[in-house]
Design an enzyme around this catalytic site. Sequence first.
Site: not given
Lengths: 418, 398
Positions: A163, A296, A331
């Site tokens: 990620c 994030h 995400h």
Amino acid sequence: MTRRVYVTGMGVVSSLGLGRQAFWAALVEGRSGVRPVSLFDTSELGRDLACEIRDFRPRDHLTAAEARRVGRCSAFAIAATRMAVVDAGLSLHELAQERVSVVLGTTMGEVDVISELESAWLHGGEGAIAKNKLARYGTSLLPIHVARAVGARGLVQTLPAACAAGNYAIGFAYDQIRAGRADVVITGASEILDKVQFAGFVRLGAIAPERCQPFDKQRKGLLIGEGAGILVLESEEHARKRGANVLAEVGGYGLACDAHHITRPHPEGKGSITAMRAAIASSGISDSQVDFVNAHGTGTPANDQVEALVMREVFGQRRVPISSIKSMLGHCMGAASALEAVACVETTLTGLYPPTINYEEPDPECDVALVANKVMAGKADVVLNNALAFGGYDAVVCFARPGVLPEPRARAGTGDNR
Amino acid sequence: MLPLAITGLGIVSPFGIGRAQFFSAMSDPEAAEARAFSGPHKVLSDPRFARARLAEVPDFDAALYLGDKGLRNLDRATKMLVVAAKHALEDAGLKRDGAFTSVVPERIGICAATAYGSLDSITEINRVAELEHPRYLNPSRFPNTVINAAAGYVSIWEGLEGPNVTVVDGNCGSADAVLTAETHLACGRADALLVGGFEVLNEPLYLAFEKLGVISEGESLSAPGAVASRGTHLGEGAALMVLEAPEAARARGATVLGEVVGFGSAFEPPASAAQLVHASDKAVERAVRAALLDAGLTASSIDLVLCAESGVNRMDMAEEEGLARVLGSDVATLATKALWGETFGAAAALGMAASLAWFAGTAPRPLLRGELVRPVRTVLVMTMGYYGNVSVVIVKKA
């Protein structure tokens, strides 16, 4: 010779629209890309929402030969690259060079190809495995397809940093220009929504039932998204010579590893703090010059709490505005920090901080200066893009308005690289 | 590039585990090769694969090196990489009895390459999803599907808090990892980095390459060291080297096993838009020239080429042609895949590891072409991707 590195073009494939204009307009408006998953069957999984891309038609962006050759992940990347190249005003002649490289991030690349092939193998035996499909797999194909689309002939590389892959790729692309190994690098990341990945996150208990609510007390997890964010990075010299329209400067970046747990962040944000401080220091600035942080902000209990802690640790009493576009975009895994990088550059261009939607109840454990629910205007000379990832990865990239950052320091070993 | 000292080697290979075993096997590579492919292999358990000729790491048991605890959720690739990391750190003298000696955790990291390192775990998880139901997949095995999980686990096992990077560029991966490491060291992001690659054998991988028509089951060698005549045989292994600035290595009194001095890379697309697999002699030529320039060396200073020959005819011919154009056709050349098979992303790392053995005095053989005219001091390690991409690393005796 020290060289500045500029962003001169950007392209986006996202659940909030195609192209940087549509993408940014949706983020500023606070629109959500969440919808029921249509790509695979989610019944019996207990979760059925994601930020899936519905309006992407490969043939709008790819040649017939490309569309036959590539998987969905590479198709996103090629489409976003074409947009970025047009945005940068680069001709195919300027791109078909040995000093043009492609460095991309992803978590799993064309992972759906494996599922498809394995399904055929398990249910139909070896004879059912389609040979032409086999060639579509391979994480290394992603930058190859993109390099072929634009004619780039320098280094091709994939940095699969889960990620944080977008930030890893952008950082390494920046390094290659600083080292004099390339004039132009096509960089960013691409990721697709996939059944096994979706089920894996369900099994980790990480997926929210309805909404992604970063930093909210009632946050229940993340929602998975997909897409590609591509940036054209260019050396100062190359950009100046062709009279390019400079969008932003890439400052420094920071990398660290928690060395703590394979999926959970370090409880005290150890690596994340190191990475953020390194991004600030390597940009030649102090923490007091950072105007905004693109979080994030996954919406999982652990991530957001640690990120809030990191903000306090790095910036002390100063409450630097922070926001998570994952509340709107989901995400997007490897592509997340690449899409967020695009948003960071838009922030430096417009002075607008995109909102964190779905924010209702403050969490004392996440005491941050959140851009809650509505877009906010503010100083945006220097912006940080924060990312954490599986593997304990921490990566932070700095973007700034051109002319704000001091002249970069010389890099060791630069002289003999040309 | 910034010249970098290689101060330690950790290796898990068909020729043994650890530097001493590997160096000893390299002193008699032909006997070692016979052992590597001697089979019967155990790693592909289905009887359908009984005839496959593989260079597997025999009876690999990570517990012998890491203890019994905490291994349950690691896949074979991760275990190999962790064992290689542990050996490399001890070999370099950076760790003794599990504790760092002369480097702080924040200043040491890893750049590891692989092409298919997570395939085993992805297919394992898929199988559960297909044959049972996705809701039954094991969440503690799920992180292994992410290709950087192996390097992530290395950081946890060895406490490496510096940059942690996984590089994927197909067959060129561990050559590219050298560039990545050089970049991070030159930018001051770390004092030392573990650099290399890993790849493991498994049924889906074998089946895929068999289906693509590149696997050979034949055993006969038509020319010493030639792999062309017998097609590709798959292998596996993990090799990690400790890289650091030569001054830093000297300052801490480390033994320098060799130096990395040059890197070059090139990509040339095929002429036809419909084509995917592509072998480009032009890319070979460009990458080799770039590496020589980067190292500040002339063609005549290359003593030995470790070529990428893998038994795929088109690729092998393009490589030979490109190499000949820069280095001449009589440069001493060794086909490492004749020794340990095709290891994709790990190939350059294994080649660099073997170079260290040859710097230490053992004779490289069997040669595919050319003759050695002097002891080996400079080695050019070739890697060739399937799509027109080539990366080259040059290593030198310190």
